[in-house]
Enzyme design. Structure first.
Site, PDB file in Angstrom:
ATOM      1  N   HIS A  20      -8.995   3.491  13.556  1.00 55.17           N
ATOM      2  CA  HIS A  20      -8.143   2.310  13.394  1.00 55.17           C
ATOM      3  C   HIS A  20      -7.089   2.198  14.493  1.00 55.17           C
ATOM      4  CE1 HIS A  20      -9.062   1.850   8.779  1.00 55.17           C
ATOM      5  NE2 HIS A  20     -10.140   2.109   9.516  1.00 55.17           N
ATOM      6  N   GLU A  59     -12.170  -9.713   7.161  1.00 56.82           N
ATOM      7  CA  GLU A  59     -11.446 -10.974   7.073  1.00 56.82           C
ATOM      8  C   GLU A  59     -11.105 -11.584   8.414  1.00 56.82           C
ATOM      9  OE1 GLU A  59      -8.376  -9.207   4.583  1.00 56.82           O
ATOM     10  OE2 GLU A  59      -6.911  -9.503   6.187  1.00 56.82           O
ATOM     11  N   GLN A  74     -13.220   7.214  16.342  1.00 53.15           N
ATOM     12  CA  GLN A  74     -13.291   5.833  16.808  1.00 53.15           C
ATOM     13  C   GLN A  74     -12.540   5.629  18.121  1.00 53.15           C
ATOM     14  OE1 GLN A  74     -12.014   3.304  13.557  1.00 53.15           O
ATOM     15  NE2 GLN A  74     -13.404   4.297  12.124  1.00 53.15           N
ATOM     16  N   TYR A 107     -12.621   3.195  -0.692  1.00 56.41           N
ATOM     17  CA  TYR A 107     -13.936   3.791  -0.485  1.00 56.41           C
ATOM     18  C   TYR A 107     -14.427   4.559  -1.702  1.00 56.41           C
ATOM     19  CZ  TYR A 107     -13.254   2.460   4.328  1.00 56.41           C
ATOM     20  OH  TYR A 107     -13.033   1.728   5.468  1.00 56.41           O
ATOM     21  N   TYR A 163       0.463  -9.910   5.774  1.00 56.07           N
ATOM     22  CA  TYR A 163      -0.936 -10.161   5.417  1.00 56.07           C
ATOM     23  C   TYR A 163      -1.459  -9.200   4.343  1.00 56.07           C
ATOM     24  CZ  TYR A 163      -0.876 -13.755   8.878  1.00 56.07           C
ATOM     25  OH  TYR A 163      -0.564 -14.923   9.555  1.00 56.07           O
TER      26      TYR A 163
END
Length: 377
Positions: A158, A250, A94, A271, A260
């Protein structure tokens, strides 16, 4: 792993070929403009794995591409040039040349803030926040300076790396993902899984709410997973969007010092199907204002308060990757409510409000189009 995790890696493992023919772009436009969408969809350009965009005062657009190239594009004429001077990017997994945002004083300073993934030692990598001066006439970045480096991790995802400025232009907010490591999001000493509040030079801002409690001095909020969008509304509230695990994407209203919940609570699951406790009243964690199950795999976030779509003022717009969608979330003070979900027919990576009030989208993939959305006549 579900599409939240594997879709990007699968797409980016393909051979990267840019589609530039206007005829091809227009042919695809007809598919995404069907289905009763309440706006016109006009393709204006095609890019190779685009990631983010930023409008300049002269209405030109800067588009970041995954492998590390920065494109300066004129939507009015379709002309483009590759901006030189970008740093080396580790685009595995990513990784990408990610967000790009003009400084609050860009008109005078020509300063850009941008983020990217950088190779570390061995197979490690990290997110980097940098600044550079744009020489638009020469098509180059000058005086590039790294102002923040995230922690190294050997995972390939991430990074987050989204950039936002406070409404007074004094502070820089930066999102640092959990790097698929889970627990650092709750670690006070770590910057992973956090929203950071920095001075404009990248140093921790004075008065951050958790520094006196032993947290890293840059931390503003914590307990986050993969934070892929931040935006301030007209009242100065900070909204954040993040990918959940297996579902549970979210929208959060970010307040200083709050936890959070990730990875202790989530409205999604692991997963492999193992349950994660849902957010619940009294659990000590700040619950999202909006969540999705099934997932849409959100890619981008923008706040809208322009006049071109007057009924959509004070809304958030969220793009979906696996959802191939554009969602509108209406804001009312600290409340957020799902309003519209539009099937765009393609994975959508990014969304921005343009200078005239049009909405602009970037499709994901090797021939991702830049789309301009305007009201139907």
């Amino acid at each position: 792993m579900n599409l939240n995790m594997i879709g990007v890696a699968t797409t980016f493992s393909l051979t990267l070929l840019a589609l530039t023919a206007p005829a091809a772009a227009n042919a695809r436009a007809s598919t995404s403009a069907t289905g009763g969408l309440p706006f016109e969809v006009k393709p204006v350009g095609t890019f190779k794995n685009p990631w983010a965009m930023a409008f300049l005062p002269n209405d030109h657009v800067l588009v970041t591409q995954k492998e590390g190239t920065l494109i300066l594009f004129d939507p009015a004429t379709g002309t483009r040039r590759t901006v030189s001077g970008t740093p080396a990017v580790s685009s595995k997994g990513q990784g990408a040349l990610m967000d790009i945002v003009p400084a609050p004083d860009f008109a005078a300073s020509k300063l850009l803030y941008f983020s990217y993934s950088e190779a570390g030692t061995g197979d490690s990598s990290r997110v980097v926040l940098a600044t550079a001066t744009l020489d638009q006439a020469g098509g180059t970045l000058k005086d590039t300076k790294t102002i923040f480096r995230g922690q190294d991790a050997s995972t390939g995802g991430h990074y987050s790396g989204r950039i936002g400025f406070s409404t007074d232009g004094k502070y820089l907010f930066f999102t640092s993902g959990d790097r698929q490591l889970f627990d650092p999001a709750q670690d006070p000493k770590s910057t992973l899984g956090k929203v950071l509040r920095l001075n404009l030079d990248g140093t921790p801002a004075a008065g951050n709410p958790l520094a006196a409690k032993g947290f890293n001095a840059a931390v503003w909020s914590y307990g986050h997973r993969n934070l892929l969008g931040i935006a301030f509304d007209k009242q100065g509230r900070l909204w954040e969007m993040e990918m959940g695990p297996r579902h549970g994407d979210e929208i959060n209203l970010i307040k200083p010092g709050l936890n959070y919940g990730w990875p202790k609570v989530s409205n999604g699951s692991h997963y492999d199907g193992r349950d994660i406790p849902d957010h619940a009243p009294g659990d000590g964690f700040e619950a999202p204002k909006v969540s999705w199950n099934p997932a849409i795999s959100p890619g981008g976030l923008a706040y809208y308060d322009a006049d071109l779509f007057p009924k959509w003022k004070n809304s958030l717009f969220i793009t979906g990757l696996s959802g191939k969608s554009l969602d509108r979330i209406a804001l009312d003070g600290e409340n957020a409510t799902k309003q519209d979900h539009w099937d765009m027919g393609e994975r959508i990576r990014a969304v921005r409000t343009g200078p005239s009030g049009a909405l602009w989208l970037l499709e994901d993939g090797a021939s991702g189009r830049l789309l301009m959305l305007t009201p139907k006549r």
